[in-house]
Write a protein that holds these residues in place. Sequence first.
Motif, PDB file in Angstrom:
ATOM      1  N   UNK A 156      16.826 -32.812 -21.103  1.00  0.00           N
ATOM      2  CA  UNK A 156      15.960 -33.101 -19.951  1.00  0.00           C
ATOM      3  C   UNK A 156      14.850 -34.095 -20.290  1.00  0.00           C
ATOM      4  N   UNK A 157      14.407 -34.097 -21.534  1.00  0.00           N
ATOM      5  CA  UNK A 157      13.343 -35.021 -21.973  1.00  0.00           C
ATOM      6  C   UNK A 157      13.240 -34.925 -23.489  1.00  0.00           C
ATOM      7  N   UNK A 158      12.766 -35.992 -24.104  1.00  0.00           N
ATOM      8  CA  UNK A 158      12.618 -35.987 -25.562  1.00  0.00           C
ATOM      9  C   UNK A 158      11.196 -35.637 -25.979  1.00  0.00           C
ATOM     10  N   UNK A 159      11.118 -34.844 -27.036  1.00  0.00           N
ATOM     11  CA  UNK A 159       9.864 -34.663 -27.765  1.00  0.00           C
ATOM     12  C   UNK A 159       8.728 -34.060 -26.942  1.00  0.00           C
ATOM     13  N   UNK A 160       9.045 -33.116 -26.057  1.00  0.00           N
ATOM     14  CA  UNK A 160       7.990 -32.403 -25.334  1.00  0.00           C
ATOM     15  C   UNK A 160       7.387 -31.332 -26.243  1.00  0.00           C
ATOM     16  N   UNK A 161       6.185 -30.902 -25.913  1.00  0.00           N
ATOM     17  CA  UNK A 161       5.573 -29.793 -26.652  1.00  0.00           C
ATOM     18  C   UNK A 161       6.075 -28.450 -26.127  1.00  0.00           C
ATOM     19  N   UNK A 162       6.315 -28.411 -24.821  1.00  0.00           N
ATOM     20  CA  UNK A 162       6.822 -27.192 -24.177  1.00  0.00           C
ATOM     21  C   UNK A 162       7.872 -27.584 -23.141  1.00  0.00           C
ATOM     22  N   UNK A 163       8.973 -26.840 -23.126  1.00  0.00           N
ATOM     23  CA  UNK A 163       9.977 -26.934 -22.064  1.00  0.00           C
ATOM     24  C   UNK A 163      10.010 -25.582 -21.352  1.00  0.00           C
ATOM     25  N   UNK A 164      10.207 -25.593 -20.045  1.00  0.00           N
ATOM     26  CA  UNK A 164      10.303 -24.312 -19.339  1.00  0.00           C
ATOM     27  C   UNK A 164      11.227 -24.444 -18.130  1.00  0.00           C
ATOM     28  N   UNK A 165      11.692 -23.294 -17.660  1.00  0.00           N
ATOM     29  CA  UNK A 165      12.582 -23.281 -16.507  1.00  0.00           C
ATOM     30  C   UNK A 165      12.466 -21.982 -15.738  1.00  0.00           C
ATOM     31  N   UNK A 166      13.460 -21.731 -14.913  1.00  0.00           N
ATOM     32  CA  UNK A 166      13.443 -20.572 -14.015  1.00  0.00           C
ATOM     33  C   UNK A 166      14.247 -19.428 -14.620  1.00  0.00           C
ATOM     34  N   UNK A 167      13.976 -18.215 -14.153  1.00  0.00           N
ATOM     35  CA  UNK A 167      14.600 -17.005 -14.685  1.00  0.00           C
ATOM     36  C   UNK A 167      15.261 -16.192 -13.586  1.00  0.00           C
ATOM     37  N   UNK A 168      16.444 -15.679 -13.905  1.00  0.00           N
ATOM     38  CA  UNK A 168      17.136 -14.748 -13.012  1.00  0.00           C
ATOM     39  C   UNK A 168      16.913 -13.330 -13.532  1.00  0.00           C
ATOM     40  N   UNK A 169      16.585 -12.407 -12.638  1.00  0.00           N
ATOM     41  CA  UNK A 169      16.370 -11.021 -13.029  1.00  0.00           C
ATOM     42  C   UNK A 169      17.687 -10.249 -12.971  1.00  0.00           C
ATOM     43  N   UNK A 170      17.860  -9.354 -13.936  1.00  0.00           N
ATOM     44  CA  UNK A 170      19.069  -8.535 -14.012  1.00  0.00           C
ATOM     45  C   UNK A 170      18.685  -7.061 -14.088  1.00  0.00           C
ATOM     46  N   UNK A 171      19.546  -6.181 -13.509  1.00  0.00           N
ATOM     47  CA  UNK A 171      19.301  -4.747 -13.655  1.00  0.00           C
ATOM     48  C   UNK A 171      20.096  -4.193 -14.833  1.00  0.00           C
ATOM     49  N   UNK A 172      19.977  -2.892 -15.067  1.00  0.00           N
ATOM     50  CA  UNK A 172      20.615  -2.262 -16.224  1.00  0.00           C
ATOM     51  C   UNK A 172      22.127  -2.408 -16.233  1.00  0.00           C
ATOM     52  N   UNK A 217      -2.963 -26.518 -26.099  1.00  0.00           N
ATOM     53  CA  UNK A 217      -2.818 -27.548 -27.134  1.00  0.00           C
ATOM     54  C   UNK A 217      -1.741 -28.580 -26.795  1.00  0.00           C
ATOM     55  N   UNK A 218      -0.896 -28.264 -25.813  1.00  0.00           N
ATOM     56  CA  UNK A 218       0.260 -29.117 -25.510  1.00  0.00           C
ATOM     57  C   UNK A 218      -0.165 -30.398 -24.788  1.00  0.00           C
ATOM     58  N   UNK A 219       0.471 -31.507 -25.179  1.00  0.00           N
ATOM     59  CA  UNK A 219       0.226 -32.792 -24.522  1.00  0.00           C
ATOM     60  C   UNK A 219       1.312 -33.111 -23.488  1.00  0.00           C
ATOM     61  N   UNK A 220       2.528 -32.648 -23.759  1.00  0.00           N
ATOM     62  CA  UNK A 220       3.654 -32.965 -22.871  1.00  0.00           C
ATOM     63  C   UNK A 220       4.420 -31.678 -22.567  1.00  0.00           C
ATOM     64  N   UNK A 221       4.389 -31.272 -21.293  1.00  0.00           N
ATOM     65  CA  UNK A 221       5.078 -30.059 -20.845  1.00  0.00           C
ATOM     66  C   UNK A 221       6.110 -30.454 -19.798  1.00  0.00           C
ATOM     67  N   UNK A 222       7.358 -30.040 -20.007  1.00  0.00           N
ATOM     68  CA  UNK A 222       8.467 -30.493 -19.160  1.00  0.00           C
ATOM     69  C   UNK A 222       9.117 -29.324 -18.431  1.00  0.00           C
ATOM     70  N   UNK A 223       9.223 -29.457 -17.114  1.00  0.00           N
ATOM     71  CA  UNK A 223       9.992 -28.527 -16.283  1.00  0.00           C
ATOM     72  C   UNK A 223      11.436 -29.013 -16.287  1.00  0.00           C
ATOM     73  N   UNK A 224      12.368 -28.200 -16.784  1.00  0.00           N
ATOM     74  CA  UNK A 224      13.764 -28.636 -16.876  1.00  0.00           C
ATOM     75  C   UNK A 224      14.506 -28.485 -15.544  1.00  0.00           C
ATOM     76  N   UNK A 225      13.826 -27.856 -14.558  1.00  0.00           N
ATOM     77  CA  UNK A 225      14.349 -27.767 -13.185  1.00  0.00           C
ATOM     78  C   UNK A 225      15.742 -27.132 -13.113  1.00  0.00           C
ATOM     79  N   UNK A 226      15.875 -26.019 -13.821  1.00  0.00           N
ATOM     80  CA  UNK A 226      17.123 -25.255 -13.743  1.00  0.00           C
ATOM     81  C   UNK A 226      16.848 -23.835 -14.256  1.00  0.00           C
ATOM     82  N   UNK A 227      17.767 -22.941 -13.949  1.00  0.00           N
ATOM     83  CA  UNK A 227      17.687 -21.606 -14.534  1.00  0.00           C
ATOM     84  C   UNK A 227      18.008 -21.702 -16.020  1.00  0.00           C
ATOM     85  N   UNK A 228      17.203 -21.027 -16.836  1.00  0.00           N
ATOM     86  CA  UNK A 228      17.419 -21.091 -18.279  1.00  0.00           C
ATOM     87  C   UNK A 228      17.569 -19.709 -18.918  1.00  0.00           C
ATOM     88  N   UNK A 229      17.261 -18.643 -18.185  1.00  0.00           N
ATOM     89  CA  UNK A 229      17.296 -17.313 -18.800  1.00  0.00           C
ATOM     90  C   UNK A 229      17.649 -16.243 -17.789  1.00  0.00           C
TER      91      UNK A 229
END
Length: 250
Positions: A106-122, A183-195
């Motif tokens: 999604x991007x090179x050399x970011x300090x933080x990458x993040x995305x969306x989460x799907x919840x699951x039951x037991x 402390x992060x200079x570059x934070x990237x939203x990967x715009x997809x479910x990741x977890x």
Amino acid sequence: MFEPKLSVITIVYNNVRDIERTMLSVISQTYTNIEYIIVDGLSTDGTLDMISKYHDRISKLISEKDKGIYDAMNKGLAMATGDYVIFMNSGDEFYDPDTVTAVFASAEDADIYYGETEMMDDSGQSLGQRRHQAPAVFTWRSFKYGMSISHQAIYIRRSLADPYDNRYKLSADIDWIIRAAKKAKKIVNVNRYVAKYLVGGMSKKKHRQSLKERFDIMKRYYGLIPTVFNHFVIAFNLGWYWLKNKRTND
């Protein structure tokens, strides 16, 4: 091609039911530059036998008593040698086999990458998206209305990842992410479910203590008066969410 080393850390204690699912989600990633670390709290229920089935896919494993989940997570951090770290604790999963590949594409050399989460039951059934949607743009101030990114959905440059603060027993992950984001200079939203996140955990079972810790953390970073005001907003949003979903389900 940007292919940094990712340290994936799994914390587990007596969770033979879920550990294999978590491990398979890690070792089935199409991304190959992964260091897989498992920190076990000296399980006695067969968890270690399950882990041993995949011993050749695990980079580092320790099994010993700890002083709680964040102590165990700090042990994992201390062993990590990757450029980035992510915690995928027992019961949680990467969203699909291409997740890590997609994150770093999604991007090179970011300090933080993040995305969306799907919840699951037991039972492994989807409960849909978290109530807190990941913000379009994330900064250290983004948690003022609650933890808008789940712990399993955030990749942090290891050099920015300090140890967890052990004074917090249930909400140290909020403090940990805020400190890294400051402390992060570059934070990237990967715009997809990741977890995929298994609903429950100690913060649900000890909800009052979790809320007290969260309030203390927010007060430290955002100030007392803004935090009190923001909690009124949180309460209103929670009530509205409950009312809206109750109407939907009626």
